[in-house]
Scaffold this active site. Sequence first.
Site, PDB file in Angstrom:
ATOM      1  N   TYR A  53      25.012  10.879  12.733  1.00 48.95           N
ATOM      2  CA  TYR A  53      24.747   9.909  13.792  1.00 48.95           C
ATOM      3  C   TYR A  53      24.971  10.517  15.185  1.00 48.95           C
ATOM      4  O   TYR A  53      25.816  11.389  15.356  1.00 48.95           O
ATOM      5  CB  TYR A  53      25.649   8.688  13.651  1.00 48.95           C
ATOM      6  N   SER A 217      21.008  -2.850   9.127  1.00 45.92           N
ATOM      7  CA  SER A 217      19.825  -3.481   9.735  1.00 45.92           C
ATOM      8  C   SER A 217      19.781  -4.977   9.448  1.00 45.92           C
ATOM      9  O   SER A 217      18.770  -5.506   8.981  1.00 45.92           O
ATOM     10  CB  SER A 217      18.532  -2.815   9.255  1.00 45.92           C
ATOM     11  N   PRO A 218      20.864  -5.692   9.725  1.00 44.36           N
ATOM     12  CA  PRO A 218      20.907  -7.123   9.409  1.00 44.36           C
ATOM     13  C   PRO A 218      19.921  -7.956  10.218  1.00 44.36           C
ATOM     14  O   PRO A 218      19.589  -9.073   9.815  1.00 44.36           O
ATOM     15  CB  PRO A 218      22.353  -7.504   9.745  1.00 44.36           C
ATOM     16  N   LEU A 219      19.447  -7.407  11.341  1.00 43.94           N
ATOM     17  CA  LEU A 219      18.481  -8.137  12.168  1.00 43.94           C
ATOM     18  C   LEU A 219      17.072  -7.583  12.028  1.00 43.94           C
ATOM     19  O   LEU A 219      16.196  -7.880  12.838  1.00 43.94           O
ATOM     20  CB  LEU A 219      18.909  -8.100  13.645  1.00 43.94           C
TER      21      LEU A 219
END
Length: 329
Positions: A53, A217-219
């Site tokens: 990251y 990536s909950p949204l």
Amino acid sequence: MKYAHLGRSGLRVGRVALGTMNFGDATDEAESFRIMDAAVHAGVNLFDTADVYGGPQTPDMEQGFGVSEEIIGRWLAQGGGRRDKIVLATKLYQPMGPGPNDKYLSAYKIRRAAEASLGRLGTDHIDLYQMHHIDRSTPWEEIWQATEQLVREGKVTYMGSSNFAGWQIATAQNAATARHFMGLVSEQSLYNLTARTIELEVIPALRYYGMGLMPWSPLGGGLLGGVLQKIEGGRRTSPHMQQTVEKYRPQLEAYEKLCADIGEQPANVALAWLLHNPVLSATIVGPRTVDQLTRNLGALDVTLGEDTLAKLDEIWPGPGGEAPEAYAW
């Protein structure tokens, strides 16, 4: 903050976890520090990162490798009990160099990756060490032997997985049980209202083996965060996002209308929908600013009624339940 056990372990983590993929890329170090300070102040205790990251996740880049871990390490170095206030999670698997052994999950790579992450993080232990992907070419006997050694040395406390299929979770856990090793306590999967495939076999596997789900990536990459409202307000979007919006426009219109009808922000509804799942330990949010983090935490105060949950299923239908009933009987 509300807390839950991380799977069957005794470890308690905040229901909203801080994802740090943007640190060093979309978010500079100063704002990253502010986000982490705000997270701790709000009771967020699980910080999730990965060795790749902080920039383009490719081994041939000139800079960006390990930047997120390094930023967290410099934040921890400020002291004030920061390390004792968080559950520190990182990952390994992806290429960290051009060499043939700079990737995947060989015992050779696991040892080197752990030592490198500890160095960048400036700490002597990783609380949750996660395999970022399945390695089909390395036997579980080798993987577990290498990770058991890290646990014995006190360098790793718990092991987790990410992007595993249900049968791969079962294989890993059965191999760990045969070695009298705890194995995996959590799984990070792509899961949101627009991506519900894991309901077929991954979620049943997690429930059976007592593992905690942590959706990434909950949204849906911003799709569930009120994208139509933002476009109408003049927000510019990428060509890819524009195509995705058009693909899902009827569903998005129904979704954002439902959110307006119940008086809640779309992002908070999407997060609250995840949080109502009993298999879920925490949902990972990746704020680029302190303001985004604060808004995400608002989902903890949202309770969705049965009627709302049913309407969400109508707008964003899943795969039809769990396997095999979803496609057979």
